[in-house]
Design a protein around this motif. Structure first.
Motif, short mmCIF file in Angstrom:
data_model
loop_
_atom_site.label_atom_id
_atom_site.label_comp_id
_atom_site.label_asym_id
_atom_site.label_seq_id
_atom_site.Cartn_x
_atom_site.Cartn_y
_atom_site.Cartn_z
N GLY A 1 83.59 40.13 49.31
CA GLY A 1 83.05 38.79 49.13
C GLY A 1 81.62 38.57 49.56
O GLY A 1 80.75 38.25 48.74
N PRO A 2 81.32 38.74 50.86
CA PRO A 2 80.00 38.30 51.31
C PRO A 2 78.85 39.21 50.88
O PRO A 2 79.08 40.35 50.48
CB PRO A 2 80.15 38.35 52.85
N SER A 3 77.66 38.66 50.96
CA SER A 3 76.44 39.46 50.76
C SER A 3 76.04 40.03 52.10
O SER A 3 76.03 39.32 53.11
CB SER A 3 75.31 38.58 50.21
N ILE B 1 70.48 44.76 49.87
CA ILE B 1 71.46 43.67 50.01
C ILE B 1 72.59 43.95 49.04
O ILE B 1 72.37 44.22 47.86
CB ILE B 1 70.82 42.27 49.84
N TYR C 1 65.23 41.29 42.97
CA TYR C 1 66.33 40.82 42.12
C TYR C 1 65.80 39.95 40.98
O TYR C 1 66.17 40.11 39.82
CB TYR C 1 67.32 40.04 42.98
N ASP D 1 70.15 35.32 54.51
CA ASP D 1 69.65 36.08 53.36
C ASP D 1 68.89 35.20 52.36
O ASP D 1 68.46 35.68 51.33
CB ASP D 1 70.83 36.75 52.65
N ARG D 2 68.76 33.91 52.66
CA ARG D 2 68.16 33.00 51.68
C ARG D 2 67.57 31.78 52.39
O ARG D 2 67.96 31.48 53.52
CB ARG D 2 69.20 32.54 50.68
N ASP E 1 76.01 32.04 45.29
CA ASP E 1 75.12 32.99 44.61
C ASP E 1 74.95 34.20 45.53
O ASP E 1 74.55 34.05 46.67
CB ASP E 1 73.74 32.36 44.36
N PRO E 2 75.21 35.40 45.03
CA PRO E 2 75.14 36.56 45.94
C PRO E 2 73.71 36.84 46.42
O PRO E 2 73.51 37.34 47.52
CB PRO E 2 75.69 37.72 45.10
N VAL E 3 72.74 36.54 45.58
CA VAL E 3 71.33 36.62 45.98
C VAL E 3 70.68 35.33 45.50
O VAL E 3 71.04 34.80 44.45
CB VAL E 3 70.62 37.81 45.32
N LEU F 1 72.56 44.91 45.08
CA LEU F 1 71.93 43.87 44.27
C LEU F 1 70.41 43.98 44.26
O LEU F 1 69.76 43.72 43.27
CB LEU F 1 72.31 42.49 44.79
N ALA F 2 69.85 44.32 45.40
CA ALA F 2 68.39 44.41 45.49
C ALA F 2 68.07 45.33 46.65
O ALA F 2 68.88 45.52 47.55
CB ALA F 2 67.78 43.03 45.71
N VAL G 1 76.45 43.01 47.51
CA VAL G 1 77.55 42.06 47.42
C VAL G 1 78.82 42.89 47.59
O VAL G 1 79.12 43.79 46.80
CB VAL G 1 77.52 41.20 46.13
N GLN H 1 69.26 50.29 42.82
CA GLN H 1 69.71 48.94 42.48
C GLN H 1 70.73 48.98 41.34
O GLN H 1 70.54 49.69 40.36
CB GLN H 1 68.50 48.08 42.10
N VAL I 1 73.27 42.52 54.28
CA VAL I 1 72.02 43.29 54.40
C VAL I 1 72.34 44.59 55.12
O VAL I 1 73.01 44.59 56.16
CB VAL I 1 70.97 42.48 55.18
#
Lengths: 389, 413
Positions: B111-113, B105, A155, A376-377, A251-253, B82-83, B107, B124, B115
């Protein structure tokens, strides 16, 4: 009115200790902690019972916590903290210990980040890392941090136009820095070609973007400056610290960390700015996170790091020394010890206790930490500015 | 476009068969909620009943307003990639055996992200369509495919691990003398099954359905009487190591309850066919299927039982039949756990009354066998686990959830 934070006057940080790393060890985390205490005592020329506070970080102490370790070590501290913040633990230990000494709750605190690494330790650690990781990351390919950082890196590279060559520059400079460091696990020079063509792990991440999990420990002492002076040990003082958890949850990522939230206060407490920093110890489990720290800690704007680094030499003799002992990418990642490595190296630099990798005229060092990919982070960030005492 | 699924080759007897392994099994209690949604093919996440925030990963209280009133609700399955990454290294044996493995991953629009296991055609920035699948260890897993279905997306080797697509697999249909048996043979042929083995019992009894099956290309018929242990053992010895999808459609319906039709013989037959029959099939076909769970891209994958919706709640007009169905359901849960180590999943479909001679007295709505067969194949393709088919079965689920005592007292045909 926001209450002004107290400064860290009168606090000394000293006695940088590294228990040499090994890829795998039959020893336990308890052993590495014990060696650390012994080395701290030797280095500061004190008795075991002079230490009346401990701050411990380790992934592999289980089933013990810091409490059990006290019986192993036969000590009776009046202040004890167990900091389970992984890579962010070192600076957090530093600031907790400093406040305890300022408040008089303890006089001399040993801060230790130690982990062992048996052949199955790393897998066990990531397979049971957190509830969210167990439920929603580990069953997806079981890549461990590699897969999470692959997302972040993918990303970040697209969003901010950063290339693999940009990351390579940092990794190669860190390897240069590690060459004279006795305890560094990786001491062969790294070329750009080797970096770019290394084995793919989880694209865009390749082998030399990843740290090597190993066994080892990093430790230091925190005490009053008067005490350090009477012990005749070189020390550093603390100008400023910050700590933040789960910043920017929307932040989504992840493309920034908690440093970005606290950076203004960080420098305002220090009374100096990024331009006054002589070297940076940035948490480097993967190069992308170093790039985020360079931005979020105000050395350049978000998205400009590649350009910022274009005229920088990141080696110890360069104009922007980063990870002067080679960082975890070259020294190895001794579990939670990785979170203390930057603090220990900062103390070494500012007290001239390096092994041929001294940054000349270093007065201010910035150490920054990052830890705990819970889902995820990475959730924890911390940073400190230390000054030659 | 998805890479073409490799055509299965004749097995090389010298080569070692890959042993089954399963992806990480441990999940929190909260995350088991996802499995319940996946089992029935829903895309549902926890939604806060106070602030409407959608939660992921599953948790016990709202990550926004801290309320503990979270409810599993259907949410939109759209999102943006997103990635992405392709793992070349894994710490788990299941994935090591299957590298490279694609992840993304997302979005979510909700709402949520998230995996996800990522289909090979997602790039992507793309819009994607997520589904809740069940992985080889029996846990819910989220997958993502391109937003608009593309040709041959079922060929994706990675996502094929999370479904039981009959394409290029060999199927055993236990009873070919019923209309459902025939429709199943047709539906599996259409779905690209490699071979369709069909069992039949009672050679003295003619069946137009079996005759039609025999006339089909990919079918082979075999004597199979689930009430006869020797018969089951014999067929298992012959084709057991080829069966990749088992379809147990044993069927013996006779109307009647206990007081008004006390008939041990009928009840005995029902139990023999539905309960002991399943047990015999499991005993002889189960072990070899379990050992072949990782045998290439076409290995053993699913054991499907066609049960009646009256397995959930006794219908007194079909009292002993319902009881034998309940027994079979209970045994299937045992089998589900026992086959799990091989990554072979037990799938149960629950059907209401169908249009056949034995349900003559049941009023509509009744299911047409072709519909049942179509739904079964679709469900296998999607990797579902509990599949109610038809309005009657759907209604029974809802009534049981609402008030089990109400349906117990008022259920009728």
């Amino acid at each position: 009115m926001v209450k002004k934070r107290q400064n860290y006057d009168g606090i000394a940080v000293c006695a940088p200790v590294t228990i040499p790393y090994s890829r795998y060890s039959l020893r336990s985390a308890q052993w590495f902690c014990g060696r650390s205490i012994a080395e701290l005592i030797k280095s500061a020329k004190i008795e075991k019972n002079d230490i009346d506070g401990f701050c411990i970080s380790s992934f592999t102490l289980a089933p013990d916590s810091a409490v059990g370790l006290m019986q192993h070590a036969g000590v009776s501290p009046r202040w004890l903290d167990h900091i389970p913040m992984g890579g962010a633990s070192g600076v957090v230990a530093l600031r907790r210990a400093a406040r305890a000494i300022q408040a008089g709750d303890a006089e001399l605190i040993a801060c230790i980040g130690a982990d062992t690494n048996h052949v199955d330790t790393f897998r066990d650690t990531i397979a049971t890392f957190s509830q969210f990781a167990n439920d929603a990351v580990y069953p997806y390919g079981s890549g461990g941090p590699n897969s999470s950082f692959a997302f972040l890196t993918d990303y970040y590279m697209r969003e901010f136009g950063v290339s693999r060559e940009d990351f390579g520059k940092l990794c190669i400079a860190q390897r240069d820095n590690a060459l004279p460091v006795a305890h560094a696990m990786m001491k062969k020079p790294l070329t750009m070609e080797q970096y770019l063509n290394a084995r793919l792990i989880a694209d865009p991440i390749r082998l030399f973007d990843c740290v090597m999990p190993c066994a080892g420990a990093e430790a230091f002492l925190v005490m009053s400056d008067e005490r350090a002076q009477s012990l005749h040990i070189p020390y550093t003082t603390i100008l400023s610290t910050i700590e933040r958890h789960n910043a920017f949850p929307d932040d989504p990522v992840q493309f920034r960390g908690g440093w970005a939230l606290d950076v203004d206060e960080f420098y305002s407490q220090a009374g100096i700015g990024p331009e006054d920093i002589n070297f940076l110890q940035a948490y480097d489990d993967y190069p992308v996170i170093c790039f985020m720290q360079i931005e979020d800690l105000g050395f350049c704007k978000k998205g400009e790091v590649a350009n910022f680094l274009s005229d920088k030499d990141l080696t110890v003799n360069g104009n922007f020394p980063v990870n002067t002992s080679g960082g975890q990418l070259s020294v190895g990642q001794a579990g939670a010890g990785g979170g203390y490595l930057g603090v220990v190296e900062t103390i070494r630099q500012l007290t001239q206790q390096t092994q041929g990798h001294q940054v000349e005229k270093a007065k201010h060092g910035l150490v920054s930490c990052f830890g705990m990919i819970n889902y995820d982070r990475g959730l924890c960030t911390s940073a400190a500015i230390l000054e030659r005492g | 476009m998805t890479t073409l699924l490799p055509t299965p080759k004749r097995k090389d007897p010298v080569k070692r068969t890959r042993k089954p392994s399963n992806p990480p099994r441990q999940r929190s209690r909260e995350a088991q909620g996802l499995a319940a949604m996946a089992a029935s093919g829903r895309f549902a996440l926890q939604v806060c009943q106070e602030c409407s925030k959608v939660q992921y990963p599953p948790q016990q209280f709202c990550g926004s307003c801290l309320s503990d009133r979270l409810k599993w609700q259907d949410v939109g399955n759209g999102g943006k990639l997103l990635a992405e990454t392709t793992l070349q290294h894994s710490n788990d044996i299941f994935f090591r055996d299957r590298l490279p493995w694609r992840l993304g991953i997302i979005v979510a629009d909700a709402g949520p992200s998230i995996v996800v296991h990522l289909a090979e055609d997602c790039v992507q920035g793309d819009r994607v369509r997520m589904s809740l699948a069940i992985d080889r260890s029996g846990n819910a897993a989220i997958t993502a495919r391109p937003e608009k279905p593309i040709a041959r997306e079922e060929d994706d080797l990675q996502l094929r691990e999370m479904a039981f697509d009959p394409k290029d697999r060999r199927v055993l249909i236990v009873d070919g003398k019923t209309e459902i048996g025939l429709e199943l043979a047709k539906a599996f042929t259409k779905a690209g099954a490699r071979d369709i083995f069909v069992g039949h019992s009672q050679p003295w009894r003619a069946s137009i359905h079996l005759d039609a099956i025999k006339a089909m290309d990919k079918t082979t018929t075999y004597p199979l009487d689930v009430t006869d242990t020797d018969s089951v053992e014999e067929l298992a010895a012959m084709i057991g190591d080829k069966v990749e999808i088992m379809v147990n459609n044993s069927y013996h319906l006779r109307m009647g309850g206990v007081l008004d039709r006390f008939d041990i013989n009928t009840s005995h037959d029902e139990m023999e066919i539905h309960y002991h029959g399943l047990m015999r099939l499991a005993a002889y076909f189960g072990p070899v299927m379990r050992s072949r769970g990782a045998d290439g891209h076409h290995g053993a994958s699913a054991w499907l039982n066609i049960l009646s919706a009256y397995a959930w709640i006794n219908n007194p007009l079909l009292g002993t039949y319902s009881a034998s169905q309940a027994a079979a359901l209970s045994l299937s849960q045992c089998l589900r756990t026992e086959l799990a180590d091989g990554g072979v999943r037990v799938v149960n479909t629950f059907i209401g009354p169908i249009e056949d001679e034995w349900y003559q007295l049941a009023p509509p709505p009744k299911l047409v066998p072709a519909t049942v067969a179509k739904r079964i194949v679709e469900s296998l393709q999607r990797g579902l686990e509990d599949i109610p088919i038809g309005a009657v079965a759907e209604e029974i689920i809802q009534r049981l959830a609402e008030n089990p005592k109400e349906i117990e007292r008022t259920i009728k045909l």
